[in-house]
Enzyme design. Structure first.
Site, PDB file in Angstrom:
ATOM      1  N   PRO A  41      -4.762 -40.541  99.460  1.00 36.67           N
ATOM      2  CA  PRO A  41      -4.040 -40.870  98.237  1.00 36.67           C
ATOM      3  C   PRO A  41      -3.921 -39.759  97.189  1.00 36.67           C
ATOM      4  O   PRO A  41      -4.507 -39.822  96.104  1.00 36.67           O
ATOM      5  CB  PRO A  41      -4.834 -42.056  97.697  1.00 36.67           C
ATOM      6  CG  PRO A  41      -6.226 -41.802  98.160  1.00 36.67           C
ATOM      7  CD  PRO A  41      -6.078 -41.188  99.529  1.00 36.67           C
ATOM      8  N   CYS A  42      -3.092 -38.782  97.484  1.00 33.74           N
ATOM      9  CA  CYS A  42      -2.869 -37.703  96.520  1.00 33.74           C
ATOM     10  C   CYS A  42      -2.158 -38.207  95.265  1.00 33.74           C
ATOM     11  O   CYS A  42      -2.225 -37.560  94.219  1.00 33.74           O
ATOM     12  CB  CYS A  42      -2.113 -36.548  97.168  1.00 33.74           C
ATOM     13  SG  CYS A  42      -0.618 -37.015  98.029  1.00 33.74           S
ATOM     14  N   HIS A  43      -1.511 -39.371  95.342  1.00 34.97           N
ATOM     15  CA  HIS A  43      -0.849 -39.931  94.155  1.00 34.97           C
ATOM     16  C   HIS A  43      -1.862 -40.339  93.083  1.00 34.97           C
ATOM     17  O   HIS A  43      -1.491 -40.500  91.920  1.00 34.97           O
ATOM     18  CB  HIS A  43       0.029 -41.139  94.540  1.00 34.97           C
ATOM     19  CG  HIS A  43      -0.722 -42.288  95.103  1.00 34.97           C
ATOM     20  ND1 HIS A  43      -1.106 -42.356  96.430  1.00 34.97           N
ATOM     21  CD2 HIS A  43      -1.178 -43.442  94.521  1.00 34.97           C
ATOM     22  CE1 HIS A  43      -1.750 -43.492  96.636  1.00 34.97           C
ATOM     23  NE2 HIS A  43      -1.815 -44.163  95.504  1.00 34.97           N
TER      24      HIS A  43
END
Length: 151
Positions: A119-121
């Protein structure tokens, strides 16, 4: 395999050894041929559950990819960020033992082949939303789905 979401169609690519890549809605992945390997079908199914707010954690087999040790460390730190929470680029840099490498964390995020699953968001700038390879609209959607809003 393709997965529909309110912000566009995502693609899941891989083979019997694992998911090799998640394509963002604006990216065009290769056309599917034949029956998808089980891990790809599992990844697509879990992404669909996530987009329908029925999944918070992923159990998807990820294929080994060419990455630097730093990228691998950053991606591991991303996976440790809980659903519905965010960290700053500086927070992630500190978590991987490189407190002055916030910009490099951004580059590692951009190189992440498995957005949403890794989850780079959930990584934001110290002064606001920060960037995202899928664009601001997609990042806001993903965070909003997890109950996080940014003005």
């Amino acid at each position: 395999m393709n997965v529909a979401s309110p912000v566009g169609t995502w693609g899941v690519e891989g083979d019997e050894q694992g998911v090799t890549r998640i394509y963002l809605p604006h990216e065009k992945g290769p056309a599917s041929r034949g029956t998808a390997p089980r891990c790809v079908a599992d990844g697509a199914s879990q992404l669909e559950e996530f987009f329908h707010a029925r999944r918070k954690n992923f159990r998807v087999k990820l294929h080994d990819v060419d990455a630097t040790p730093f990228q691998e460390d950053v991606w591991g730190a991303l996976r440790a960020i809980p659903y519905g929470e965010v960290r700053t680029y500086a927070d992630v840099a500190g978590a991987v033992g490189r407190p002055r490498a916030a910009r490099a964390v951004g580059n590692a995020n951009h190189a992440n082949p498995w957005p949403v699953i890794v989850p780079c968001h959930r990584v934001v700038a110290g002064n606001g939303l920060g960037g995202y390879g899928g664009g601001e609209r997609v990042k806001r959607y993903l965070l909003g789905l997890e109950g996080v809003t940014y003005d």
